[in-house]
Design an enzyme around this catalytic site. Structure first.
Site, PDB file in Angstrom:
ATOM      1  N   SER A   1       0.870  -1.060  -0.020  1.00 57.24           N
ATOM      2  CA  SER A   1       0.132   0.311   0.033  1.00 57.24           C
ATOM      3  C   SER A   1       0.828   1.212   0.003  1.00 57.24           C
ATOM      4  CB  SER A   1      -0.818  -0.058   1.122  1.00 57.24           C
ATOM      5  OG  SER A   1      -1.744   0.978   1.124  1.00 57.24           O
ATOM      6  N   GLU A   2       0.529   2.326  -0.822  1.00 59.37           N
ATOM      7  CA  GLU A   2       1.299   3.357  -0.947  1.00 59.37           C
ATOM      8  C   GLU A   2       1.690   3.955   0.361  1.00 59.37           C
ATOM      9  OE1 GLU A   2      -1.183   2.492  -2.790  1.00 59.37           O
ATOM     10  OE2 GLU A   2      -1.712   3.914  -4.406  1.00 59.37           O
ATOM     11  N   ASN A   3       0.813   4.116   1.315  1.00 53.08           N
ATOM     12  CA  ASN A   3       1.031   4.695   2.664  1.00 53.08           C
ATOM     13  C   ASN A   3       1.993   4.257   3.388  1.00 53.08           C
ATOM     14  OD1 ASN A   3      -1.030   2.829   2.773  1.00 53.08           O
ATOM     15  ND2 ASN A   3      -1.513   3.977   4.530  1.00 53.08           N
TER      16      ASN A   3
END
Lengths: 229, 232, 232, 229
Positions: free
Chosen positions: A46-48
């Site tokens: 996930s990008e975060n």
């Protein structure tokens, strides 16, 4: 017959190989994880700042510090890792993810992808879409084959602003699986009950027919949701 | 004895000036320095330039600051998040400026500022609308866009634990933009869930060393969540 | 089930080919993948290009590889460390190439490769002998030198703990060049003190996520220390 | 009278302010930490990924994974942190350290520093010297005032390859403390028993005399080692 959203996700899940490192975009891609078989070990990014992300958290078990890029409360699988944004996007941009599964507004025969600016949208936003499209080895697109008005989304050339040029490797739609090759688009599979000519009739770009092109093999409703209708 | 702790968020944001550039960490709720933002809202400075992944949600924290007309410009990757009503309203009226930056480029530009670099070439955006007007260069056969560092007068970050030396550690998905932003603010202010004694954070688990942090305030986490997305 | 572990260092280095570029982590002894290097020494490939902070010490590990005439080029910041006798001997005879890179630029070039960047501008070296012949640019009033990423066919790293998925955690000063090198090798091979079950490394303390690691070998640490400096 | 190596280190230690973040180079700078008074909390950085480094490890207590940039076994103080090389040099290059104390071969009146290539040296090496000289806010140099052959090291212009131009802020020698200012070198202090004219006679570059220029106040041997002789 056409695949449902779950059907498209199922078809993608069939192709993800054991050991893949995958980022799933919002929409149909999110459903992919539900259709993975337990014989494959697949790692979600996930990008975060998460690798090894598990399913969405069950109500009542949410951790306020653990959301995915879509801001949903999620869980972690054993063997995961947390990190910061620079490392998260080094993973994306540096070509370390094996697969990015994204939605699309338009895909062109040369692999150009448009998925970040909708025609009517007045406030633009790009998020991590461009980094994913530019950086990941295998960009797979999931989309309905045509718009709600019946217009083809797989085009000779994109008309909307590009997310990245020449990035898409494979297209999964509700009626077809199409490879993007240096020689153009190659139809690999079509929905049960259809045929290549029907797929071509709904596609703006010319399709070559793979020698082993065949109807998809789609089970009825392995998770209770119909995969085709 | 060095003690970087302050008692209140009000003290912490007191030096923010009109026209200041402020970085705000957080991605969704994890790591969002919400109490610092609410203190800034009370503090009253205007013409602020804000660097954040989104553009705030609802009318709390950044959303509230924008709603109050205090923000001149937002540099963000995802200002079209459904909750960013205040931003979108002003943007459509032409009353707030937007610099739209792909998320990875945003993170890297912030890191570059903290790392003392003059800029870098990234593939992201080359040949797209967001690459237009930017210097491009083909390096080893691939096209790249030149991007400059993003500095800020102030960086507001939220961590889980902190000590009086400014050492910070985060929990789960809290690190996000907080880690690079802490390095890129001229003055970095941290809001932490818990103040621990020096040595209370294992040196192996310090995610932001105290050298990057000027002030920190320990306050129980605000119960309000501004960015819980709908189930999808 | 994914299992990236290999039983021996010999298997791990088997695919190294003549002319390969190899990054070696470690700064002094902490984090030096000594057993992988000794296996590579036995393996016999030649014309290797090595990226490392120093140029080896004594006749063990990298020092031994150089002494055996297997290394064509060294990219390093500190090849004049007193123990680098084999390198210095060949260098003075003109039998080994040196690319001298300031230590911070070396670290950043390696990181840039792993991060998919095309290059960056750093102030370090501008107006000096090491900046000569390089592209320079004045950005916001300061002069910078353009530096390109450093990629490698193989990265050899040493960590403290590892699991079958390739997740690594380091101890104390072991991280050094290992962390960026693990991201920049086309094939990354880790030597670890201890193999732990999946989940045995807290997700907060994974310094190198498994995505960067192709193979790992767990072996008790070699007792030999090659770079203990004299007291100063 | 001249300061010993310990005397120079002592004099530097007097000037480091409470809360300073400091990188100490090899040689005289290493000795500085021994002369810090307990009323000041000072944080030492080592290029290989340490902040909050403590003294050299006592024999028998060495940790094989904990060395400093000079490859000596060291210790950690409470509140320290470990990190990787990119972050370590972000700290240096990004201007986050307040002080870098380095040795010098030559310093010029404009703050140019030469300390990485000795004239006779056949194998070059730079380590972290350039990053420190370019990146740190206050670059302080420690050096004997003249070479072993009596030649001045503080020059109108450097003759050796530069480490960085215009970087030195202050020079601590065995006979003087000199500030590098935009107007040139300013003599702040001289060794006990000397005078400004004597310092100038051993300095190639012209020295301005600070209005409050005075003899250094150097105790005898606070740690058992004489500070001046």
């Amino acid at each position: 017959m056409k695949l449902t959203r779950d059907g498209i996700a199922y078809r993608v899940a069939c192709d993800l190989p054991d050991g893949a490192y995958v980022n799933l975009g919002i929409g149909i891609p999110t459903i992919v994880s539900a259709y993975l078989t337990p014989d494959k070990e697949i790692f979600f990014h996930s990008e975060n700042g998460i690798l090894g992300m598990g399913p969405v958290a069950k109500p009542g078990t949410e951790d306020v510090d653990l959301v995915n890029a879509g801001k949903e409360f999620v869980t972690m699988l054993p063997g995961g890792a947390f990190f910061d944004h620079p490392l998260s996007f080094s993973i994306i941009r540096g070509g370390h993810l094996t697969h990015s599964v994204l939605g699309a507004l338009e895909v062109a025969a040369n692999g150009d992808l448009a998925n970040w600016r909708t025609p009517g949208e007045k406030v633009p936003g790009v998020g991590g879409a461009m980094d994913l499209a530019f950086g990941v080895k295998n960009v797979w697109v999931t989309t309905t084959h045509v718009t709600s008005k019946g217009k083809p989304k797989i085009l000779k050339a994109c008309t909307l602003p590009l997310t990245a040029p020449h990035c898409v490797k494979r297209i999964y739609t509700d009626i077809a699986v199409i490879d993007v090759t240096p020689q153009g688009l190659v139809l690999r599979e079509f929905a049960p009950g259809l045929d290549p000519a029907t797929v071509q009739s709904q596609t703006d770009a010319p399709l070559q027919i793979a020698p082993d092109c065949h109807a998809m093999n789609i089970p009825e409703a392995p998770k209770g949701v119909p995969l085709a209708a | 004895m060095i003690d970087k702790t302050l008692k209140t968020c009000e003290e912490a944001v007191a030096k923010v000036f009109d026209g200041a550039t402020i970085m705000l960490g957080g991605f969704g709720d994890p790591g969002l320095p919400g109490r610092l933002l609410e203190a800034l809202r009370k503090q009253g400075t205007k013409n602020l330039s804000v660097i954040h992944n989104g553009a705030g949600s609802g009318d709390w924290a950044l959303g509230g600051l924008i709603k109050d007309g205090r923000v001149r410009k937002v540099t963000a990757s995802f200002p079209n998040n459904p909750g960013a009503i205040a931003f979108q309203d002003l943007y459509l009226k032409g009353q707030i400026e937007l610099e739209l930056v792909p998320q990875g480029t945003l993170a890297e530009r912030i890191r570059a500022a903290g790392a003392g670099l003059g800029g870098f070439f990234t593939p992201t955006g080359a040949g797209t609308e967001l690459g237009k007007g930017k210097e491009t260069r083909v390096i080893d056969g691939r096209e790249y866009v030149f991007e400059k560092p993003l500095h800020a007068d102030f960086a507001f970050v939220r961590a889980h634990r902190g000590d009086r030396l400014g050492n910070l550690s985060y929990r789960k998905a809290m690190r996000n933009f907080n880690v690079p932003m802490a390095t890129a603010g001229n003055v970095t202010i941290a809001e932490v869930d818990e103040l621990v004694p020096v040595g209370g954070i294992d040196p192996e688990n310090v995610h932001t060393p105290g050298i990057f942090v000027d002030h920190l305030v320990a306050l129980p986490r605000h119960p309000k969540l501004v960015e819980i997305g709908p189930p999808r």
